[in-house]
Design an enzyme around this catalytic site. Structure first.
Site, short mmCIF file in Angstrom:
data_model
loop_
_atom_site.label_atom_id
_atom_site.label_comp_id
_atom_site.label_asym_id
_atom_site.label_seq_id
_atom_site.Cartn_x
_atom_site.Cartn_y
_atom_site.Cartn_z
N LYS A 136 0.94 -1.27 0.04
CA LYS A 136 0.50 0.11 0.08
C LYS A 136 1.34 1.18 -0.12
O LYS A 136 0.31 2.07 -0.80
CB LYS A 136 -1.17 0.49 1.02
CG LYS A 136 -2.05 -1.29 1.01
CD LYS A 136 -3.09 -1.08 1.68
CE LYS A 136 -3.69 -1.93 1.96
NZ LYS A 136 -5.22 -2.39 3.22
N LYS A 143 -5.22 -10.27 -5.88
CA LYS A 143 -6.55 -10.80 -4.65
C LYS A 143 -7.37 -9.97 -4.94
O LYS A 143 -7.64 -8.43 -5.72
CB LYS A 143 -6.02 -11.14 -4.01
CG LYS A 143 -6.56 -9.66 -2.51
CD LYS A 143 -6.21 -9.49 -1.60
CE LYS A 143 -5.95 -8.07 -0.81
NZ LYS A 143 -5.75 -8.30 0.46
N LYS A 154 -11.33 -3.73 -3.80
CA LYS A 154 -12.68 -3.11 -3.55
C LYS A 154 -12.66 -2.81 -5.18
O LYS A 154 -12.35 -3.06 -6.04
CB LYS A 154 -12.48 -2.32 -3.28
CG LYS A 154 -12.25 -2.06 -1.80
CD LYS A 154 -12.41 -0.74 -1.21
CE LYS A 154 -11.03 -0.76 -0.15
NZ LYS A 154 -10.11 0.35 -0.32
#
Ligand code: TYM
Length: 325
Positions: A110, A191, A194
């Site tokens: 991130k 994966k 959102k």
């Protein structure tokens, strides 16, 4: 009876990965003295719109009820309603090292995206450990992406216990055998997460049936044409097989044996998803129409959770040397 705890962030829409990797297992485990938490404080680690966090917390709580969690059987609550979570988190921040936190894959991923990196993103796994420890949790049902955070939680519990005396239960992760990492339908090496990041590759739990069917039909596969479960060589097909296997409680190899073509497989994945999600969506729409009832349930859940959390927090605070008030 083993105490169960798990949590879910109210950021973005609930998607099929959340359901197969975590929520459906929470329903199965709810009779085993379980607590499930809407971890709103965790949602603040990203650039979160206040109205979305507030509404998202209610939506996720409604989602938990809609999949079949029964507030008479398990405890459902919102993290920020129990102040011991942040209080214990600070004690654990003084036990973890910077090196341990900066090695977390999710933090590295991130923070690499080039956005602003908030302090909370770094310390996030400590708050997660606090969530778990407060309830003397033995088993934590999560998807595969939480394994590393769970390892850190175990390490922190052991370190704290060794340094300050037996205080915390050392928790174990419970990760499903299949569909523990549901992959993005458009990029099966990533994966599913959102929908804002990959709207076509993410099946939201409350997508309409025709949208689900379209997304599954367009899922990326490969050109070799053989239906076979091979995560490395055929990630797209393997992902579809795992979704179908998980929905039917089968194993993906025997599911694969039933199919000749990708088209048939996709049709059945779409049908199975629609059959599972349609009643959940209907229940969710009913619950959303009566938010006051949901908030009452959450208040009751927080009260129950706080009774347990305050005992553990007091034990930890005393062990680490804080003067009792
Ligand atoms: P979160 O909110 O990202 O996801 C909630 C749960 O859904 C699982 N999950 C998936 N499983 C399979 N395939 C996917 N594509 C997929 N995407 C999400 C996650 O593994 C998770 O179990 N850090 C946690 C929240 C948390 C927590 C906790 C969990 C905070 N405190 C204490 C357990 C115990 C998280 O971000 O989950």
């Amino acid at each position: 009876m083993a105490r169960i705890f798990s949590g879910i962030k109210p950021s973005g829409q609930l998607q099929v990965g959340n359901y197969l990797g975590a929520m459906r297992n929470w329903v199965r485990e709810q009779n085993r003295d379980a607590l499930y938490c809407v971890v709103d404080l965790h949602a603040l680690t990203e650039d979160a719109d206040p109205a979305e966090v507030r509404h998202g917390s209610l939506e996720v709580a409604v989602g938990l009820l809609a999949v079949g969690l029964d507030p008479e059987v398990c405890t459902i609550f919102v993290q920020s309603h129990v102040p011991e979570h942040t209080r214990l988190s600070w004690l654990l921040e003084c036990v973890v090292t910077y090196g341990e936190l900066s090695r977390m894959t999710q933090f590295k991923d991130k923070s690499k995206r080039g956005d602003v990196v908030r302090g909370g993103l770094l310390t996030y796994p400590v708050l997660m450990a606090a969530d778990i420890f407060l309830y003397d949790t033995e088993v934590v049902p999560v998807g595969d992406d939480q394994r590393q955070h769970m390892e850190l939680a175990r390490l922190l519990a052991e370190r704290f216990n060794n340094r300050f005396g037996e205080t915390f239960v050392v928790p174990e992760a419970m990760v499903p055998t299949y569909a523990a990492r549901v992959m993005d339908l458009q990029d099966p090496t990533r994966k599913m997460s959102k929908s804002v990041l990959s709207p076509q590759g993410t099946v939201d739990m409350f997508d309409d049936a025709d949208v689900i069917a379209r997304k599954v039909r367009r899922a990326v596969t490969d050109t070799d044409g053989e239906v076979r479960w091979d995560r490395d060589a055929k990630p797209g097909v393997a992902n579809l097989l795992e979704i179908l296997a998980a929905l039917g409680d089968e194993d993906p190899k025997s599911v694969a044996a039933r199919y000749e073509t990708y088209g048939q497989l996709k049709d059945d994945v779409a049908t199975a998803l629609i059959e599972t999600l349609t009643p959940i969506k209907a229940r969710r729409d009913e619950l959303l129409a009566d938010p006051a009832t949901v908030r009452t349930l959450l208040a009751r859940g927080a009260e129950r959770a706080r009774e347990m959390a305050s005992v553990t927090y007091a034990r930890a605070a005393s062990a680490i040397g804080l003067l009792e008030p």
